[in-house]
Design an enzyme around this catalytic site. Sequence first.
Site, PDB file in Angstrom:
ATOM      1  N   GLY A 113     -24.432   4.246   1.424  1.00  0.00           N
ATOM      2  CA  GLY A 113     -23.442   4.726   0.451  1.00  0.00           C
ATOM      3  C   GLY A 113     -23.890   4.355  -0.942  1.00  0.00           C
ATOM      4  O   GLY A 113     -24.027   3.176  -1.272  1.00  0.00           O
ATOM      5  N   GLY A 156     -22.306   5.309  -3.841  1.00  0.00           N
ATOM      6  CA  GLY A 156     -21.207   5.731  -4.716  1.00  0.00           C
ATOM      7  C   GLY A 156     -20.886   4.620  -5.680  1.00  0.00           C
ATOM      8  O   GLY A 156     -21.766   3.854  -6.082  1.00  0.00           O
ATOM      9  N   ASN A 157     -19.602   4.503  -6.040  1.00  0.00           N
ATOM     10  CA  ASN A 157     -19.212   3.496  -7.025  1.00  0.00           C
ATOM     11  C   ASN A 157     -19.620   2.094  -6.575  1.00  0.00           C
ATOM     12  O   ASN A 157     -20.372   1.400  -7.258  1.00  0.00           O
ATOM     13  CB  ASN A 157     -17.697   3.608  -7.267  1.00  0.00           C
ATOM     14  N   ALA A 158     -19.160   1.684  -5.413  1.00  0.00           N
ATOM     15  CA  ALA A 158     -19.421   0.318  -4.959  1.00  0.00           C
ATOM     16  C   ALA A 158     -20.920   0.117  -4.656  1.00  0.00           C
ATOM     17  O   ALA A 158     -21.540  -0.832  -5.141  1.00  0.00           O
ATOM     18  CB  ALA A 158     -18.566   0.013  -3.732  1.00  0.00           C
ATOM     19  N   GLY A 159     -21.504   1.012  -3.871  1.00  0.00           N
ATOM     20  CA  GLY A 159     -22.890   0.840  -3.417  1.00  0.00           C
ATOM     21  C   GLY A 159     -23.926   0.910  -4.532  1.00  0.00           C
ATOM     22  O   GLY A 159     -24.888   0.137  -4.539  1.00  0.00           O
ATOM     23  N   LYS A 199       0.864  -1.187   0.000  1.00  0.00           N
ATOM     24  CA  LYS A 199       0.000   0.000   0.000  1.00  0.00           C
ATOM     25  C   LYS A 199       0.895   1.231   0.000  1.00  0.00           C
ATOM     26  O   LYS A 199       2.001   1.209   0.554  1.00  0.00           O
ATOM     27  CB  LYS A 199      -0.875   0.026   1.258  1.00  0.00           C
TER      28      LYS A 199
HETATM   29  P1  NAD Z   1     -17.418   6.588  -3.510  1.00  0.00           P
HETATM   30  O1  NAD Z   1     -16.749   7.850  -3.114  1.00  0.00           O
HETATM   31  O2  NAD Z   1     -17.744   6.351  -4.945  1.00  0.00           O
HETATM   32  O3  NAD Z   1     -18.810   6.445  -2.714  1.00  0.00           O
HETATM   33  C1  NAD Z   1     -18.963   6.677  -1.362  1.00  0.00           C
HETATM   34  C2  NAD Z   1     -20.437   6.917  -1.072  1.00  0.00           C
HETATM   35  O4  NAD Z   1     -20.596   7.094   0.327  1.00  0.00           O
HETATM   36  C3  NAD Z   1     -21.007   8.173  -1.728  1.00  0.00           C
HETATM   37  O5  NAD Z   1     -22.310   7.895  -2.185  1.00  0.00           O
HETATM   38  C4  NAD Z   1     -21.085   9.174  -0.577  1.00  0.00           C
HETATM   39  O6  NAD Z   1     -22.118  10.127  -0.754  1.00  0.00           O
HETATM   40  C5  NAD Z   1     -21.402   8.244   0.551  1.00  0.00           C
HETATM   41  N1  NAD Z   1     -21.118   8.816   1.858  1.00  0.00           N
HETATM   42  C6  NAD Z   1     -20.138   9.672   2.237  1.00  0.00           C
HETATM   43  N2  NAD Z   1     -20.263   9.993   3.515  1.00  0.00           N
HETATM   44  C7  NAD Z   1     -21.330   9.290   3.975  1.00  0.00           C
HETATM   45  C8  NAD Z   1     -21.967   9.190   5.220  1.00  0.00           C
HETATM   46  N3  NAD Z   1     -21.548   9.891   6.277  1.00  0.00           N
HETATM   47  N4  NAD Z   1     -23.011   8.358   5.318  1.00  0.00           N
HETATM   48  C9  NAD Z   1     -23.463   7.661   4.258  1.00  0.00           C
HETATM   49  N5  NAD Z   1     -22.913   7.736   3.056  1.00  0.00           N
HETATM   50  C10 NAD Z   1     -21.865   8.541   2.927  1.00  0.00           C
HETATM   51  O7  NAD Z   1     -16.518   5.424  -2.918  1.00  0.00           O
HETATM   52  P2  NAD Z   1     -16.491   3.886  -3.320  1.00  0.00           P
HETATM   53  O8  NAD Z   1     -15.401   3.667  -4.280  1.00  0.00           O
HETATM   54  O9  NAD Z   1     -17.855   3.430  -3.618  1.00  0.00           O
HETATM   55  O10 NAD Z   1     -15.998   3.241  -1.937  1.00  0.00           O
HETATM   56  C11 NAD Z   1     -16.896   3.042  -0.857  1.00  0.00           C
HETATM   57  C12 NAD Z   1     -16.248   2.093   0.136  1.00  0.00           C
HETATM   58  O11 NAD Z   1     -15.929   0.876  -0.526  1.00  0.00           O
HETATM   59  C13 NAD Z   1     -14.948   2.592   0.753  1.00  0.00           C
HETATM   60  O12 NAD Z   1     -14.844   2.096   2.065  1.00  0.00           O
HETATM   61  C14 NAD Z   1     -13.894   1.915  -0.106  1.00  0.00           C
HETATM   62  O13 NAD Z   1     -12.666   1.771   0.593  1.00  0.00           O
HETATM   63  C15 NAD Z   1     -14.565   0.594  -0.346  1.00  0.00           C
HETATM   64  N6  NAD Z   1     -13.991  -0.092  -1.501  1.00  0.00           N
HETATM   65  C16 NAD Z   1     -14.190   0.393  -2.765  1.00  0.00           C
HETATM   66  C17 NAD Z   1     -13.597  -0.255  -3.822  1.00  0.00           C
HETATM   67  C18 NAD Z   1     -13.815   0.218  -5.234  1.00  0.00           C
HETATM   68  O14 NAD Z   1     -13.345  -0.464  -6.148  1.00  0.00           O
HETATM   69  N7  NAD Z   1     -14.533   1.300  -5.479  1.00  0.00           N
HETATM   70  C19 NAD Z   1     -12.800  -1.399  -3.604  1.00  0.00           C
HETATM   71  C20 NAD Z   1     -12.635  -1.887  -2.308  1.00  0.00           C
HETATM   72  C21 NAD Z   1     -13.242  -1.212  -1.266  1.00  0.00           C
END
Ligand code: NAD
Length: 410
Positions: free
Chosen positions: A215, A217-220, A103
């Site tokens: 959440g 975002g991308n993952a959710g 990392k």
């Molecule tokens: P992202 O920035 O695309 O999405 C994050 C989401 O969380 C957004 O919708 C944001 O509005 C929301 N959010 C922020 N603060 C919040 C709060 N207080 N309460 C509720 N929602 C809130 O990020 P992502 O890439 O989707 O990543 C989300 C999680 O998944 C992180 O923990 C990340 O480490 C983990 N993750 C992501 C990936 C990936 O490939 N994208 C891989 C492994 C782990």
Amino acid sequence: MSNPFENAMSQLDKAAKIMDLDKGVYEVLKQPERVLTVSVPVKMDNGEVKVFTGYRSQYNNTLGPYKGGIRYHWNVSLDEVKALSFWMMVKCATVNIPMGGGKGGIIVNPKEMSEGEIERLSRGYVQKVWRNIGSDKDVPAPDVYTTPQIMSWMRSEYEKLVGHDDPGVITGKPIEDGGSEVRGYSTAQGGVYCVLELANKMSMTPADTKVAIQGFGNAGSFMAKILSEKGYNVVAVSDSRGAIKGSALDIEKLEAFKKETGSVVGFEGTEELTNEEILELDVDILVPAALENVITADNAQQIKAKAVVELANGPTTPEADEILKEKGIVVVPDVLANAGGVTVSYFEWDQNVKGEHWSEEDILERLERIMVDAFNEVWDTKEKYSIDMRTAAFVKAIERVGEGLKKTLI
Ligand code: NAD
């Protein structure tokens, strides 16, 4: 806030006790193999020179080249980077891909910088670490606030310095620069394969299963979309502005609504909740997909879901883990549930070193096999030792790394 590296080491201790880990292996795994600390001078747009501190922690490469993202964030610290590299080792070994744990990070607020400044910072970081990375040594990827474009700059700087092409030096690149199909939704897709296996084990059928996702975002959002396409009832989602609850939400319409208004809040036919309330809804599956430390000793008692599938990294504190276990709630841990991301990163690296480009269908087939096997191995380990799935994943992962270590080092 507790020290993340101390937390990581207490997880190692817990697994070591259960599996009666070889003393030599334990000693090796108590620290990273190499940690680089670098200063990166950047000429800012106003002509001033600013110096940024960056790190790369290479925890263990017994199973393959170190693998893990590079984070640009003002809170980056050496202990955080070391802990994250340990967790990457565990994640890669949990899903049994031939990569080790690494990392990196830079202490910086990229939101305050121009694109040109970020490019110079990214190239400057590579100028400091290039001797220690490469497709056969250490393969970085994006993490918090680092993007496919940044990966392309880093690849190009690395290739300039070594004097030859090496597309597999870094993953998460844009498709046109050697990136992989499926990368955009790989984390969610891997999480979906876990849900499907879990549903089998717990005899849940899609039509009778209610899901809440914190959440969007991308993952959710991809998780919501794929699960609802498979007939699951995604009844609640949230973002940083708040949460909404309805009955079987129309995710396509919701995505369009979010694009237009900037939030899921206010979507037709839903009532508004807080981001705390969404965690405590009476649903079957709860998916934290936003931040770390959201399920804590303060709210774990109120969680009603039968299972928690951790798409986010570190959403559940160790104290909350104990409470959920007592309540009989199954937690599919982050090192398994969100490992689809690193698995497709590994596929990208594999395609790059072989000079191939695989189809979306091919990748989904490979991803499914890896996730289903890993889920079942972790499940069986949980049953064997009567432990929770997180500890089971650590036991399985450390067993794999330990076996490799014993053959080489010890
Ligand atoms: P992202 O920035 O695309 O999405 C994050 C989401 O969380 C957004 O919708 C944001 O509005 C929301 N959010 C922020 N603060 C919040 C709060 N207080 N309460 C509720 N929602 C809130 O990020 P992502 O890439 O989707 O990543 C989300 C999680 O998944 C992180 O923990 C990340 O480490 C983990 N993750 C992501 C990936 C990936 O490939 N994208 C891989 C492994 C782990």
